[in-house]
Scaffold this active site. Sequence first.
Site, PDB file in Angstrom:
ATOM      1  N   SER A  26       0.826  -1.215   0.000  1.00 48.72           N
ATOM      2  CA  SER A  26       0.000   0.000   0.000  1.00 48.72           C
ATOM      3  C   SER A  26       0.857   1.259   0.000  1.00 48.72           C
ATOM      4  O   SER A  26       1.755   1.422   0.829  1.00 48.72           O
ATOM      5  CB  SER A  26      -0.908   0.020   1.236  1.00 48.72           C
ATOM      6  OG  SER A  26      -1.848  -1.020   1.189  1.00 48.72           O
ATOM      7  N   HIS A  58      -3.645  -0.719  -4.579  1.00 45.15           N
ATOM      8  CA  HIS A  58      -3.122  -1.973  -5.135  1.00 45.15           C
ATOM      9  C   HIS A  58      -3.603  -2.106  -6.576  1.00 45.15           C
ATOM     10  O   HIS A  58      -4.811  -2.224  -6.829  1.00 45.15           O
ATOM     11  CB  HIS A  58      -3.595  -3.165  -4.289  1.00 45.15           C
ATOM     12  CG  HIS A  58      -2.959  -3.218  -2.941  1.00 45.15           C
ATOM     13  ND1 HIS A  58      -1.885  -4.027  -2.656  1.00 45.15           N
ATOM     14  CD2 HIS A  58      -3.226  -2.538  -1.804  1.00 45.15           C
ATOM     15  CE1 HIS A  58      -1.535  -3.852  -1.391  1.00 45.15           C
ATOM     16  NE2 HIS A  58      -2.334  -2.953  -0.853  1.00 45.15           N
ATOM     17  N   HIS A  80      -5.365  -9.721   0.419  1.00 43.85           N
ATOM     18  CA  HIS A  80      -5.310  -9.697   1.870  1.00 43.85           C
ATOM     19  C   HIS A  80      -6.286 -10.700   2.469  1.00 43.85           C
ATOM     20  O   HIS A  80      -7.377 -10.931   1.927  1.00 43.85           O
ATOM     21  CB  HIS A  80      -5.634  -8.297   2.399  1.00 43.85           C
ATOM     22  CG  HIS A  80      -4.692  -7.241   1.938  1.00 43.85           C
ATOM     23  ND1 HIS A  80      -4.833  -6.616   0.713  1.00 43.85           N
ATOM     24  CD2 HIS A  80      -3.596  -6.693   2.527  1.00 43.85           C
ATOM     25  CE1 HIS A  80      -3.855  -5.722   0.574  1.00 43.85           C
ATOM     26  NE2 HIS A  80      -3.097  -5.753   1.657  1.00 43.85           N
ATOM     27  N   TYR A  82      -7.939 -10.149   5.133  1.00 47.18           N
ATOM     28  CA  TYR A  82      -9.105  -9.424   5.643  1.00 47.18           C
ATOM     29  C   TYR A  82     -10.168  -9.163   4.579  1.00 47.18           C
ATOM     30  O   TYR A  82     -11.300  -8.795   4.906  1.00 47.18           O
ATOM     31  CB  TYR A  82      -8.705  -8.109   6.310  1.00 47.18           C
ATOM     32  CG  TYR A  82      -8.042  -7.075   5.423  1.00 47.18           C
ATOM     33  CD1 TYR A  82      -8.749  -6.385   4.437  1.00 47.18           C
ATOM     34  CD2 TYR A  82      -6.700  -6.747   5.599  1.00 47.18           C
ATOM     35  CE1 TYR A  82      -8.143  -5.426   3.643  1.00 47.18           C
ATOM     36  CE2 TYR A  82      -6.088  -5.788   4.819  1.00 47.18           C
ATOM     37  CZ  TYR A  82      -6.810  -5.132   3.845  1.00 47.18           C
ATOM     38  OH  TYR A  82      -6.201  -4.185   3.059  1.00 47.18           O
ATOM     39  N   GLU A  83      -9.823  -9.348   3.311  1.00 50.74           N
ATOM     40  CA  GLU A  83     -10.808  -9.194   2.244  1.00 50.74           C
ATOM     41  C   GLU A  83     -11.738 -10.407   2.153  1.00 50.74           C
ATOM     42  O   GLU A  83     -12.664 -10.412   1.344  1.00 50.74           O
ATOM     43  CB  GLU A  83     -10.116  -8.990   0.909  1.00 50.74           C
ATOM     44  CG  GLU A  83      -9.297  -7.711   0.801  1.00 50.74           C
ATOM     45  CD  GLU A  83      -8.510  -7.636  -0.477  1.00 50.74           C
ATOM     46  OE1 GLU A  83      -9.071  -7.178  -1.495  1.00 50.74           O
ATOM     47  OE2 GLU A  83      -7.331  -8.054  -0.492  1.00 50.74           O
ATOM     48  N   ALA A 110       2.820  -1.295   3.997  1.00 54.63           N
ATOM     49  CA  ALA A 110       2.586  -0.144   4.860  1.00 54.63           C
ATOM     50  C   ALA A 110       2.317  -0.678   6.254  1.00 54.63           C
ATOM     51  O   ALA A 110       1.609  -1.668   6.419  1.00 54.63           O
ATOM     52  CB  ALA A 110       1.387   0.655   4.362  1.00 54.63           C
ATOM     53  N   MET A 207      -1.098  -5.793   8.254  1.00 45.92           N
ATOM     54  CA  MET A 207      -2.140  -6.780   7.957  1.00 45.92           C
ATOM     55  C   MET A 207      -1.787  -7.664   6.763  1.00 45.92           C
ATOM     56  O   MET A 207      -2.676  -8.160   6.078  1.00 45.92           O
ATOM     57  CB  MET A 207      -3.469  -6.057   7.691  1.00 45.92           C
ATOM     58  CG  MET A 207      -3.902  -5.131   8.802  1.00 45.92           C
ATOM     59  SD  MET A 207      -5.360  -4.143   8.318  1.00 45.92           S
ATOM     60  CE  MET A 207      -5.433  -2.969   9.689  1.00 45.92           C
ATOM     61  N   SER A 208      -0.502  -7.864   6.512  1.00 41.05           N
ATOM     62  CA  SER A 208      -0.097  -8.643   5.340  1.00 41.05           C
ATOM     63  C   SER A 208       1.276  -9.258   5.563  1.00 41.05           C
ATOM     64  O   SER A 208       1.749  -9.367   6.697  1.00 41.05           O
ATOM     65  CB  SER A 208      -0.069  -7.743   4.095  1.00 41.05           C
ATOM     66  OG  SER A 208       0.984  -6.787   4.203  1.00 41.05           O
ATOM     67  N   ASN A 231       2.020   5.415   9.740  1.00 40.02           N
ATOM     68  CA  ASN A 231       1.318   6.076  10.848  1.00 40.02           C
ATOM     69  C   ASN A 231       1.921   5.585  12.158  1.00 40.02           C
ATOM     70  O   ASN A 231       2.557   4.529  12.198  1.00 40.02           O
ATOM     71  CB  ASN A 231      -0.190   5.778  10.822  1.00 40.02           C
ATOM     72  CG  ASN A 231      -0.500   4.286  10.852  1.00 40.02           C
ATOM     73  OD1 ASN A 231      -0.638   3.644   9.803  1.00 40.02           O
ATOM     74  ND2 ASN A 231      -0.586   3.715  12.046  1.00 40.02           N
ATOM     75  N   HIS A 243      -7.103   4.890   6.436  1.00 43.41           N
ATOM     76  CA  HIS A 243      -6.352   4.317   5.320  1.00 43.41           C
ATOM     77  C   HIS A 243      -5.811   5.414   4.413  1.00 43.41           C
ATOM     78  O   HIS A 243      -4.738   5.270   3.816  1.00 43.41           O
ATOM     79  CB  HIS A 243      -7.231   3.349   4.522  1.00 43.41           C
ATOM     80  CG  HIS A 243      -6.479   2.602   3.464  1.00 43.41           C
ATOM     81  ND1 HIS A 243      -5.394   1.795   3.732  1.00 43.41           N
ATOM     82  CD2 HIS A 243      -6.650   2.550   2.119  1.00 43.41           C
ATOM     83  CE1 HIS A 243      -4.939   1.266   2.612  1.00 43.41           C
ATOM     84  NE2 HIS A 243      -5.683   1.717   1.609  1.00 43.41           N
TER      85      HIS A 243
END
Length: 270
Positions: A26, A58, A80, A82-83, A110, A207-208, A231, A243
Amino acid sequence: MNVQAALEVLGGRAPFVPEIALVLGSGLGALAGCPEAKDGVSIPFTDLGFPVQTVQGHQGKLIYCELEGRKVVLQAGRFHFYEGNPMELVTAPMRIHGRMGVKAVVHTNAAGAVNAGFGVGQLMVITDHINLMGTNPLIGPNQEPGPRFPDMTAAYDKALTAQILGAASRLGQKVQQGVYLAVTGPSFETPAEIRAFRALGADAVGMSTVPEVIVARHEGMRAAGISCLCNMAAGMLDQPLTHQEVLEAGAAAAADFEKLVRAFLKNLAL
């Protein structure tokens, strides 16, 4: 996901077997728009049987090109967990790279800074990871010839990591080093979770990446990782997380990231 079918498509369209794959996370997809990438061969994920990408930032394609004299494949985007994607899909690009003969993968992402000594916009070279995603991509029948119980003592290749740090030093870039902790998302973490992660030894959270590194190693590829700290993690600053903030910080760091990748490739020893 039919990896063999994807390999058959690539067999007719990929111009060469890459030495190294670069996974663009990201906010770091700008490298896919560099002149060399524009002159390369671009293959959309959908042509390989992948679903359409759903996460902003992406692009969803593989780009075969030469960068700094090295044959590379730029993986512009990832899938991902989470998708709602199964781990088989999340890690399918690693199966494809490995079975095409790619020797090494540099995974980028990220991440949120958990270490209070780190700052937004800095790059962190990943030295190790903590998997808190609640699953492992190797669960199920073993995909030979990978070992049933692959060693993760040095999941992030020490020689490749040293070469990335050397490239940063030559450029005069200050990069951090640290442990990346992976969670499922898609919600950002709570301040209490971040305090717990810090106690576990994490320097950044995202998250990846972790499932992909595990499968890359299972496929026999060497792995390295770079996080863009987009962040400060929850509770470290008195502000909410978005995001959009991640994308903006990634864009701001894009120039330094591209310089680092190019310097690394220019002197790469595999």
